[in-house]
Each structure stands twice: as C-alpha cells, then as structure tokens.
Design a protein around this motif. Structure first.
Motif, short mmCIF file in Angstrom:
data_model
loop_
_atom_site.label_atom_id
_atom_site.label_comp_id
_atom_site.label_asym_id
_atom_site.label_seq_id
_atom_site.Cartn_x
_atom_site.Cartn_y
_atom_site.Cartn_z
N LYS A 58 -2.68 -54.91 -33.85
CA LYS A 58 -1.22 -54.71 -33.34
C LYS A 58 -0.85 -53.21 -33.33
O LYS A 58 -1.38 -52.57 -34.16
CB LYS A 58 -0.58 -55.59 -33.76
N VAL A 59 0.04 -52.80 -32.72
CA VAL A 59 0.79 -51.46 -33.02
C VAL A 59 2.08 -51.65 -33.27
O VAL A 59 2.90 -52.64 -32.82
CB VAL A 59 0.48 -50.64 -31.99
N LYS A 60 2.67 -51.03 -34.45
CA LYS A 60 3.99 -51.03 -34.75
C LYS A 60 4.78 -49.76 -34.34
O LYS A 60 4.26 -48.75 -34.71
CB LYS A 60 4.13 -51.25 -36.48
N ILE A 61 5.92 -50.11 -33.45
CA ILE A 61 6.67 -48.87 -33.25
C ILE A 61 7.74 -48.69 -33.90
O ILE A 61 8.48 -49.75 -34.09
CB ILE A 61 6.75 -48.69 -31.59
N GLU A 62 8.17 -47.70 -34.55
CA GLU A 62 9.54 -47.59 -35.23
C GLU A 62 10.01 -46.32 -34.52
O GLU A 62 9.83 -45.19 -33.99
CB GLU A 62 9.00 -47.22 -36.51
N LEU A 63 11.66 -46.52 -34.25
CA LEU A 63 12.38 -45.87 -33.80
C LEU A 63 13.92 -45.59 -34.48
O LEU A 63 14.38 -47.08 -34.60
CB LEU A 63 12.25 -45.56 -32.36
N ALA A 64 14.43 -44.70 -34.57
CA ALA A 64 16.20 -44.48 -34.85
C ALA A 64 16.76 -44.23 -33.81
O ALA A 64 16.40 -43.40 -33.17
CB ALA A 64 16.17 -43.78 -36.16
N ALA A 99 20.66 -40.98 -41.72
CA ALA A 99 19.53 -40.23 -41.15
C ALA A 99 19.83 -38.74 -41.66
O ALA A 99 20.87 -38.30 -41.43
CB ALA A 99 19.27 -40.27 -39.57
N VAL A 100 18.81 -38.08 -42.10
CA VAL A 100 18.79 -36.79 -42.54
C VAL A 100 17.71 -35.94 -41.84
O VAL A 100 16.37 -36.55 -42.08
CB VAL A 100 18.66 -36.44 -43.92
N ILE A 102 15.39 -33.08 -42.12
CA ILE A 102 14.74 -32.14 -43.11
C ILE A 102 14.96 -30.76 -42.77
O ILE A 102 15.33 -30.10 -43.63
CB ILE A 102 13.28 -32.61 -43.37
N ARG A 103 14.51 -30.20 -41.54
CA ARG A 103 14.53 -28.80 -41.40
C ARG A 103 15.81 -28.28 -41.20
O ARG A 103 16.09 -27.43 -41.92
CB ARG A 103 13.83 -28.70 -39.85
N THR A 104 16.91 -28.98 -40.71
CA THR A 104 18.22 -28.49 -40.88
C THR A 104 19.29 -29.06 -41.60
O THR A 104 20.35 -28.50 -41.73
CB THR A 104 18.86 -28.54 -39.24
N GLY A 105 18.94 -30.04 -42.01
CA GLY A 105 19.91 -30.69 -42.80
C GLY A 105 21.13 -31.76 -42.33
O GLY A 105 21.95 -32.30 -42.92
N GLU A 106 20.92 -31.74 -40.79
CA GLU A 106 21.58 -32.35 -40.11
C GLU A 106 21.69 -33.88 -40.65
O GLU A 106 20.48 -34.40 -41.00
CB GLU A 106 21.50 -32.38 -38.55
N THR A 107 23.04 -34.57 -40.42
CA THR A 107 23.00 -35.93 -40.62
C THR A 107 23.41 -36.89 -39.79
O THR A 107 24.08 -36.40 -38.98
CB THR A 107 23.84 -36.16 -42.07
N GLY A 108 23.32 -38.03 -39.74
CA GLY A 108 23.94 -39.27 -38.97
C GLY A 108 23.00 -39.14 -37.64
O GLY A 108 21.93 -38.69 -37.36
N GLN A 109 23.91 -39.32 -36.45
CA GLN A 109 23.45 -39.16 -35.12
C GLN A 109 22.92 -37.85 -34.90
O GLN A 109 21.97 -37.85 -34.03
CB GLN A 109 24.41 -39.81 -34.13
N ALA A 110 23.52 -36.72 -35.27
CA ALA A 110 23.03 -35.46 -34.98
C ALA A 110 21.61 -35.40 -35.47
O ALA A 110 20.68 -34.39 -34.97
CB ALA A 110 23.84 -34.36 -35.59
N ALA A 111 21.04 -36.12 -36.39
CA ALA A 111 19.82 -35.87 -36.74
C ALA A 111 18.65 -36.79 -36.06
O ALA A 111 17.49 -36.47 -36.34
CB ALA A 111 19.60 -36.74 -38.42
N LEU A 112 19.10 -37.70 -35.27
CA LEU A 112 18.08 -38.28 -34.42
C LEU A 112 17.69 -37.57 -33.35
O LEU A 112 16.72 -37.62 -32.77
CB LEU A 112 18.96 -39.50 -33.91
#
Length: 112
Positions: A58-64, A99-100, A102-112
C-alpha cells in the motif's frame, strides 16, 4: 489543524496527488507500506506454486491541513483513490496540536 493519514492502493497515488494539487494542496508525504485489513492478505500463484501473501503493498499519504478544509480534502482523496474493490484503503483524521516550519520558525497554520 488536522493531520490526515490515508492508506491507498499504490497505483492510485498519482491520481490522488493530481486531485489534491487541483484543490491547492501542495505538501504531502508518501511512504510505501505493507499491511492487511479485513481481507487478511490473499493467495497468489508463482511458477505453479500457490502461496499466501499476508501483507499487501500500500501507500501511506500524510498531510497536515487547516481544519476548515478537512471535509474537502477527505472527499478528494476518497473519490480519486476509489476503485470499488476490497482494499481501497482508509483515511484517518487526527488533531494536530502544533506545526513549525524549520527554515523560518513559523508556527501554526502559517507553517503549513
């Protein structure tokens, strides 16, 4: 925010990826996995010998995703991953606390 995990047939991965792209989903992670559900694998014949395959590829797809888009994304994955046969897969919906980026340090929905 929600974290979606979908387990689908491997040959439907490109269809699901394209369908998600059409609705603006840019980031997904796909992993090749093996498992079984209610069908508990199947029997195959190789060079005249019959053998049981306990774990199916199978293939597992993950997304935030943003919580407001969950229903739309679930329906997109479901309709584009559907074959109508046993083993089409499942979608799991989990709460995503943070969610964070890594490159910019943005958190929450902005990190998505």
């Amino acid at each position: 925010m929600k974290y979606l995990v979908a387990v689908i047939q491997p040959f439907k991965l490109e269809d699901v990826r394209e369908a998600l792209g059409k609705i603006g989903v840019q980031s997904i992670t796909a992993t090749e996995v093996k498992g079984h559900g209610r069908q508990s694998g199947h029997t195959e014949t190789y060079r005249g010998a019959e053998y049981k395959v306990s774990f199916v590829s199978k293939v597992k797809i993950e997304l935030a995703v943003e919580a407001s888009r969950v229903d739309e994304i679930i329906e997109t994955i479901r309709s584009s991953g559907l074959t109508g046969q046993i083993g089409d897969g499942k979608i799991f919906i989990l709460n995503l606390e943070e969610a964070v980026r890594i490159r910019t340090g943005e958190t929450g929905q902005a990190a998505l």
